[in-house]
Motif scaffolding. Structure first.
Motif, PDB file in Angstrom:
ATOM      1  N   ALA A 175       0.910  -1.199  -0.034  1.00  0.00           N
ATOM      2  CA  ALA A 175      -0.017  -0.072  -0.131  1.00  0.00           C
ATOM      3  C   ALA A 175       0.935   1.295  -0.035  1.00  0.00           C
ATOM      4  O   ALA A 175       2.020   1.271   0.582  1.00  0.00           O
ATOM      5  CB  ALA A 175      -0.887   0.048   1.299  1.00  0.00           C
ATOM      6  N   ARG A 176       0.347   2.413  -0.432  1.00  0.00           N
ATOM      7  CA  ARG A 176       0.909   3.710  -0.533  1.00  0.00           C
ATOM      8  C   ARG A 176       0.242   4.579   0.500  1.00  0.00           C
ATOM      9  O   ARG A 176       0.973   5.656   0.788  1.00  0.00           O
ATOM     10  CB  ARG A 176       1.088   4.224  -2.097  1.00  0.00           C
ATOM     11  CG  ARG A 176       1.640   3.419  -2.890  1.00  0.00           C
ATOM     12  CD  ARG A 176       1.573   4.215  -4.393  1.00  0.00           C
ATOM     13  NE  ARG A 176       2.445   3.636  -5.162  1.00  0.00           N
ATOM     14  CZ  ARG A 176       2.501   3.832  -6.548  1.00  0.00           C
ATOM     15  NH1 ARG A 176       1.998   4.850  -6.811  1.00  0.00           N
ATOM     16  NH2 ARG A 176       3.010   3.094  -7.363  1.00  0.00           N
ATOM     17  N   ALA A 239      -9.675   5.792  -6.072  1.00  0.00           N
ATOM     18  CA  ALA A 239      -9.421   4.517  -5.898  1.00  0.00           C
ATOM     19  C   ALA A 239      -8.343   3.926  -6.674  1.00  0.00           C
ATOM     20  O   ALA A 239      -8.399   2.728  -6.956  1.00  0.00           O
ATOM     21  CB  ALA A 239     -10.773   3.712  -6.047  1.00  0.00           C
ATOM     22  N   THR A 240      -7.145   4.653  -6.978  1.00  0.00           N
ATOM     23  CA  THR A 240      -6.414   4.484  -8.192  1.00  0.00           C
ATOM     24  C   THR A 240      -4.973   3.755  -7.709  1.00  0.00           C
ATOM     25  O   THR A 240      -4.367   3.005  -8.218  1.00  0.00           O
ATOM     26  CB  THR A 240      -5.981   5.324  -9.227  1.00  0.00           C
ATOM     27  OG1 THR A 240      -5.737   6.591  -8.246  1.00  0.00           O
ATOM     28  CG2 THR A 240      -7.328   5.859  -9.860  1.00  0.00           C
ATOM     29  N   GLU A 241      -4.932   4.099  -6.383  1.00  0.00           N
ATOM     30  CA  GLU A 241      -3.609   3.746  -5.884  1.00  0.00           C
ATOM     31  C   GLU A 241      -3.889   2.537  -4.503  1.00  0.00           C
ATOM     32  O   GLU A 241      -4.780   2.781  -4.073  1.00  0.00           O
ATOM     33  CB  GLU A 241      -2.576   4.843  -5.249  1.00  0.00           C
ATOM     34  CG  GLU A 241      -2.211   5.631  -6.404  1.00  0.00           C
ATOM     35  CD  GLU A 241      -1.144   6.520  -5.643  1.00  0.00           C
ATOM     36  OE1 GLU A 241      -1.062   6.809  -4.647  1.00  0.00           O
ATOM     37  OE2 GLU A 241      -0.282   7.052  -6.476  1.00  0.00           O
ATOM     38  N   PRO A 242      -2.946   1.656  -4.241  1.00  0.00           N
ATOM     39  CA  PRO A 242      -3.091   0.663  -3.177  1.00  0.00           C
ATOM     40  C   PRO A 242      -3.109   1.377  -1.824  1.00  0.00           C
ATOM     41  O   PRO A 242      -2.347   2.077  -1.422  1.00  0.00           O
ATOM     42  CB  PRO A 242      -1.938  -0.233  -3.402  1.00  0.00           C
ATOM     43  CG  PRO A 242      -0.871   0.456  -4.076  1.00  0.00           C
ATOM     44  CD  PRO A 242      -1.431   1.432  -4.940  1.00  0.00           C
ATOM     45  N   VAL A 243      -4.086   0.785  -1.134  1.00  0.00           N
ATOM     46  CA  VAL A 243      -4.327   1.334   0.405  1.00  0.00           C
ATOM     47  C   VAL A 243      -4.302   0.063   1.196  1.00  0.00           C
ATOM     48  O   VAL A 243      -4.464  -1.157   0.905  1.00  0.00           O
ATOM     49  CB  VAL A 243      -5.481   2.140   0.528  1.00  0.00           C
ATOM     50  CG1 VAL A 243      -5.562   3.297  -0.482  1.00  0.00           C
ATOM     51  CG2 VAL A 243      -6.745   1.228   0.174  1.00  0.00           C
ATOM     52  N   PHE A 262     -12.412   0.391  -3.114  1.00  0.00           N
ATOM     53  CA  PHE A 262     -11.047   0.422  -3.443  1.00  0.00           C
ATOM     54  C   PHE A 262     -10.870  -0.883  -4.161  1.00  0.00           C
ATOM     55  O   PHE A 262      -9.870  -1.130  -4.833  1.00  0.00           O
ATOM     56  CB  PHE A 262     -10.177   0.272  -2.137  1.00  0.00           C
ATOM     57  CG  PHE A 262     -10.040   1.621  -1.509  1.00  0.00           C
ATOM     58  CD1 PHE A 262      -9.175   2.573  -2.630  1.00  0.00           C
ATOM     59  CD2 PHE A 262     -10.667   2.121  -0.698  1.00  0.00           C
ATOM     60  CE1 PHE A 262      -8.985   3.669  -2.031  1.00  0.00           C
ATOM     61  CE2 PHE A 262     -10.519   3.312  -0.236  1.00  0.00           C
ATOM     62  CZ  PHE A 262      -9.672   4.405  -0.694  1.00  0.00           C
ATOM     63  N   ALA A 264      -9.542  -4.378  -5.678  1.00  0.00           N
ATOM     64  CA  ALA A 264      -8.267  -5.169  -5.439  1.00  0.00           C
ATOM     65  C   ALA A 264      -7.196  -4.094  -5.062  1.00  0.00           C
ATOM     66  O   ALA A 264      -6.128  -4.607  -4.421  1.00  0.00           O
ATOM     67  CB  ALA A 264      -7.899  -5.646  -6.872  1.00  0.00           C
ATOM     68  N   GLN A 265      -7.383  -2.707  -4.923  1.00  0.00           N
ATOM     69  CA  GLN A 265      -6.354  -1.996  -4.443  1.00  0.00           C
ATOM     70  C   GLN A 265      -6.524  -1.841  -3.044  1.00  0.00           C
ATOM     71  O   GLN A 265      -5.521  -1.431  -2.277  1.00  0.00           O
ATOM     72  CB  GLN A 265      -6.759  -0.414  -4.860  1.00  0.00           C
ATOM     73  CG  GLN A 265      -6.531  -0.255  -6.355  1.00  0.00           C
ATOM     74  CD  GLN A 265      -5.144  -0.284  -6.874  1.00  0.00           C
ATOM     75  OE1 GLN A 265      -4.140  -0.952  -6.207  1.00  0.00           O
ATOM     76  NE2 GLN A 265      -5.002   0.498  -7.784  1.00  0.00           N
ATOM     77  N   LYS A 267      -5.182  -3.618  -0.332  1.00  0.00           N
ATOM     78  CA  LYS A 267      -4.139  -4.589  -0.065  1.00  0.00           C
ATOM     79  C   LYS A 267      -4.042  -5.159   1.331  1.00  0.00           C
ATOM     80  O   LYS A 267      -3.425  -6.211   1.525  1.00  0.00           O
ATOM     81  CB  LYS A 267      -2.877  -3.904  -0.346  1.00  0.00           C
ATOM     82  CG  LYS A 267      -2.624  -3.404  -1.689  1.00  0.00           C
ATOM     83  CD  LYS A 267      -2.848  -4.510  -2.830  1.00  0.00           C
ATOM     84  CE  LYS A 267      -2.892  -3.866  -4.225  1.00  0.00           C
ATOM     85  NZ  LYS A 267      -3.004  -4.985  -5.332  1.00  0.00           N
ATOM     86  N   GLY A 288     -11.002  -7.375  -2.578  1.00  0.00           N
ATOM     87  CA  GLY A 288      -9.576  -6.788  -1.949  1.00  0.00           C
ATOM     88  C   GLY A 288      -9.253  -7.836  -0.917  1.00  0.00           C
ATOM     89  O   GLY A 288      -9.819  -8.991  -0.858  1.00  0.00           O
TER      90      GLY A 288
END
Length: 366
Positions: A175-176, A239-243, A262, A264-265, A267, A288
């Motif tokens: 995740a970011r 919802a474009t970056e992993p969380v 989110f 599949a993002q 994580k 997810g």
């Protein structure tokens, strides 16, 4: 001598009352036993979680109550008023896990310079951390307001510390950003503080706090969240970056909304608390990462082996030293004494009426 005990109906936490129980005479205490006067204790939403999962994790067994009732465990201070242990003196102060009561009898074992353990048979099915007591007489870091802040925050911050350690060890599962629900809660802002400090070491993890509209100003003022989002706006988050999601509240509907948003993002989805008490027993399979319980004693056992004797204490002490200077600004300690005041404080905590910037320190003694 009698103890005043605050008890709740296990199946209906709104129902509570005070009872008196008979204590053994000091002369009749068994060998190595201590009689403690509970001088003060902290009450937070974390204690409500102890009650909600009391059956599952054996918390109700720690302090015995009449059939159908339970005594909620709290963190606080006790004074030794009678001792049958040769190495524990009357007048000593212990810090640890106490009942919401005026007195406690423990069977002192593994007595060292720093602490001791309650070896009572009915307490042995829980993690050892709940049976340990620190000997803190004369320690200025446990005195006065600093002691109150420890009672309020140390058990919660230990959980924050362990979650932070788990996430970092697992590289935040890719995740970011880390999203924390109940961002105004003490466990959440302790974790946010630790995660935010990682930005200073080049670990660029963003910290997002979810909160109610009424708590936005407080959460923003803490300065450890990169973004504060109200619950009615969670689906507006990109919802474009992993969380990674750390669920402090246990709200099934919110968790489902976030997972579906989110996809599949998502994580990592860790369940920490149950203060919202809106979890459904049979939840749908969500997109997810599968929601999992984070159980702190598992991480403690793992790190105790890897870091060796004193490793956890040393690292936690350093983390606490970084948090403690903020607490006078972030937390107003509010004291209440007496049966009715404790009852009112308990019901306020149970029903989410305690302002996030307050920390309750209570005593059943009038």
């Amino acid at each position: 001598m009698k103890s005043t005990d605050f008890i709740v109906i296990r199946s209906d936490l709104q129902q509570c009352k005070v009872i008196e129980t008979q204590l053994p005479d000091a002369a009749a205490l068994p060998p190595d036993a201590l009689l403690l006067k509970v001088t003060r204790f902290a009450l937070t939403a974390n204690n409500i979680t102890y009650a909600v999962i009391g059956e599952q994790l054996k918390y109700w067994q720690l302090f015995l109550a009449p059939q159908g009732y339970g005594i909620i465990p709290v963190w606080g201070f006790g004074e030794v008023i009678a001792s049958k242990h040769p190495n524990v003196a009357v007048g000593e102060t212990l810090f640890g896990y106490f009942p919401m009561a005026t007195h406690l009898v423990i069977e002192a074992a593994d007595v060292s310079k720093r602490g001791l353990r309650d070896a009572a048979a009915h307490r042995q099915e829980v993690s050892p951390v709940y049976n340990n007591y620190a000997r803190v007489s004369g320690d200025p870091t446990y005195a006065g307001r600093r002691g109150d802040e420890r009672a309020l925050m140390v058990p919660l911050f230990m959980l924050s510390f362990l979650v932070d350690d788990f996430l970092a060890e697992n590289e935040f599962c890719g995740a970011r950003s880390v999203i924390l629900s109940s961002a105004s809660s003490k466990t959440a802002f302790g974790l946010a503080h630790l995660l935010h400090k990682r930005q200073d070491t080049g670990q660029g993890i963003r910290v997002v706090g979810l909160t109610s509209k009424g708590n936005v100003d407080f959460v923003t003022s803490l300065g450890c969240y990169d973004e504060v989002v109200t619950y009615d706006r969670v689906t507006a988050m990109p919802a474009t970056e992993p969380v990674a999601y750390v669920d402090m509240a246990g709200n099934s509907a919110l968790r489902e909304t976030l997972h579906r948003h989110f996809g599949a993002q998502m994580k990592y989805s860790g369940r920490i608390g149950l203060t919202h008490r809106a979890s459904e027993p049979d939840e749908a399979v969500l997109p997810g990462a599968k929601p999992v319980w984070f159980f702190a004693p598992d991480q403690i056992r793992k790190r105790a082996k890897e870091w060796g004797p004193g490793g956890i204490e040393q690292r936690f002490g350093a983390a606490w030293a970084g948090l403690a200077p903020h607490l006078p600004e972030w937390l107003e300690v509010v004291e209440h004494r007496g049966h009715e005041a404790v009852r009112a404080a308990y019901l306020d905590t149970l029903n989410g009426r305690v302002p996030p910037d307050q920390g309750l320190i209570l005593s059943l003694a009038e």
